[in-house]
Design an enzyme around this catalytic site. Structure first.
Site, PDB file in Angstrom:
ATOM      1  N   ASN A 279      -1.608  -0.253   7.447  1.00 25.31           N
ATOM      2  CA  ASN A 279      -1.096  -1.445   7.895  1.00 25.31           C
ATOM      3  C   ASN A 279      -0.214  -2.154   6.631  1.00 25.31           C
ATOM      4  OD1 ASN A 279      -3.026  -2.038   6.109  1.00 25.31           O
ATOM      5  ND2 ASN A 279      -4.406  -3.365   7.525  1.00 25.31           N
TER       6      ASN A 279
ATOM      7  N   HIS B 132      -2.050  -5.378   1.710  1.00 27.00           N
ATOM      8  CA  HIS B 132      -3.304  -6.043   1.693  1.00 27.00           C
ATOM      9  C   HIS B 132      -3.208  -7.544   1.091  1.00 27.00           C
ATOM     10  CE1 HIS B 132      -7.449  -7.228   0.576  1.00 27.00           C
ATOM     11  NE2 HIS B 132      -6.843  -7.723  -0.577  1.00 27.00           N
TER      12      HIS B 132
ATOM     13  N   LYS C 147       0.819  -1.326   0.072  1.00 27.07           N
ATOM     14  CA  LYS C 147      -0.143  -0.049   0.041  1.00 27.07           C
ATOM     15  C   LYS C 147       0.907   1.120  -0.071  1.00 27.07           C
ATOM     16  CE  LYS C 147      -3.596  -2.412   2.601  1.00 27.07           C
ATOM     17  NZ  LYS C 147      -4.510  -2.272   3.906  1.00 27.07           N
TER      18      LYS C 147
ATOM     19  N   GLU D  67      -9.759 -10.671  -7.198  1.00 25.76           N
ATOM     20  CA  GLU D  67      -8.665  -9.669  -6.846  1.00 25.76           C
ATOM     21  C   GLU D  67      -7.585  -9.792  -7.897  1.00 25.76           C
ATOM     22  OE1 GLU D  67      -7.430  -9.736  -2.647  1.00 25.76           O
ATOM     23  OE2 GLU D  67      -9.525  -9.025  -2.121  1.00 25.76           O
TER      24      GLU D  67
ATOM     25  N   ARG E  57       2.783  -6.570   9.502  1.00 23.50           N
ATOM     26  CA  ARG E  57       2.308  -5.516  10.566  1.00 23.50           C
ATOM     27  C   ARG E  57       2.768  -5.362  11.615  1.00 23.50           C
ATOM     28  NH1 ARG E  57      -3.649  -7.379   7.943  1.00 23.50           N
ATOM     29  NH2 ARG E  57      -3.680  -6.191   6.191  1.00 23.50           N
TER      30      ARG E  57
ATOM     31  N   PHE F 157     -15.272   3.310   8.536  1.00 22.81           N
ATOM     32  CA  PHE F 157     -13.907   3.640   8.173  1.00 22.81           C
ATOM     33  C   PHE F 157     -13.796   3.680   6.911  1.00 22.81           C
ATOM     34  CE2 PHE F 157     -13.837  -1.034   8.603  1.00 22.81           C
ATOM     35  CZ  PHE F 157     -13.294  -1.453   7.560  1.00 22.81           C
TER      36      PHE F 157
ATOM     37  N   THR G 164      -5.038  -7.385  11.233  1.00 22.74           N
ATOM     38  CA  THR G 164      -5.205  -6.057  10.595  1.00 22.74           C
ATOM     39  C   THR G 164      -4.508  -4.930  11.237  1.00 22.74           C
ATOM     40  OG1 THR G 164      -7.459  -6.759   9.883  1.00 22.74           O
ATOM     41  CG2 THR G 164      -7.044  -4.513   9.873  1.00 22.74           C
TER      42      THR G 164
ATOM     43  N   ARG H  30      -1.343 -14.714   4.591  1.00 22.30           N
ATOM     44  CA  ARG H  30      -2.106 -14.240   5.672  1.00 22.30           C
ATOM     45  C   ARG H  30      -1.630 -14.192   6.765  1.00 22.30           C
ATOM     46  NH1 ARG H  30      -6.812 -10.671   4.731  1.00 22.30           N
ATOM     47  NH2 ARG H  30      -7.615 -11.501   6.463  1.00 22.30           N
TER      48      ARG H  30
ATOM     49  N   TYR I 185     -12.578  -2.796  -2.588  1.00 26.28           N
ATOM     50  CA  TYR I 185     -13.109  -2.821  -1.166  1.00 26.28           C
ATOM     51  C   TYR I 185     -14.648  -2.993  -0.953  1.00 26.28           C
ATOM     52  CZ  TYR I 185      -8.278  -2.362   0.860  1.00 26.28           C
ATOM     53  OH  TYR I 185      -6.852  -2.444   1.200  1.00 26.28           O
TER      54      TYR I 185
END
Ligand code: CMP
Length: 139
Positions: free
Chosen positions: A114, A117, A11, A128, A104, A59, A93, A87, A51
């Site tokens: 964070n 993704h 990100k 995705e 993270r 949020f 998160t 993951r 998303y």
């Protein structure tokens, strides 16, 4: 055990903090293969598709602002059980509660910024990957 592909986004905070190499090298050292990689600027329209499950949550407006604030790097990683392996490697998160040793947990102190993704299951991985790397129609 099955070979899977999963989508990872580095990100805007990862790019701004110059952590792309550090994070990509963790995935490579683990034994995952990079099969596709491209830098993108995410538009608000793409953010709302990617998303979709979060649009409407309190949020979401700040999430959209964040994910469209700079370039991201989209990566398709491949390997045995890649979806759950990745993951596990990225951690929870919220960087504050994410386990030390996860990406993270080691580099983030935020539940929004964070850094990464990663697809959370088979269906979202397929969706995705197709969103960021659409199959070219050869006809
Ligand atoms: P990601 O795994 O990309 O999926 C959705 C993103 O929304 C998440 O990482 C965070 O960047 C952000 N997010 C999730 N929950 C919250 C929250 N409670 N507050 C702010 N941002 C959040």
């Amino acid at each position: 055990m099955s070979v899977e592909q999963t989508l990872v986004l580095l990100k805007p905070d990862t790019v701004a903090r110059r952590l792309c190499g550090e994070i990509l090298s963790r995935f490579e050292r683990k034994g995952l293969n990079v099969v596709k990689l491209q830098m993108f600027g995410i538009t608000p329209e793409l953010a709302r598709i990617h998303y979709a499950e979060h649009v409407g949550k309190p949020f979401y407006p700040d999430l959209e602002k964040y994910i469209t604030s700079g370039s991201v790097i989209a990566i398709v990683l491949e390997g045995d059980e890649a979806i759950s392996v990745v993951r596990k490697m990225i951690g929870a998160t919220n960087g504050i509660t994410a386990e030390a040793g996860t990406i993270r947990g080691d580099f983030s102190m935020s539940n929004r910024q964070n850094l990464v993704h990663a697809s959370d299951n088979n269906v979202s991985a397929k969706r995705e990957i197709e969103l960021f790397f659409p199959e070219k129609n050869t006809q």
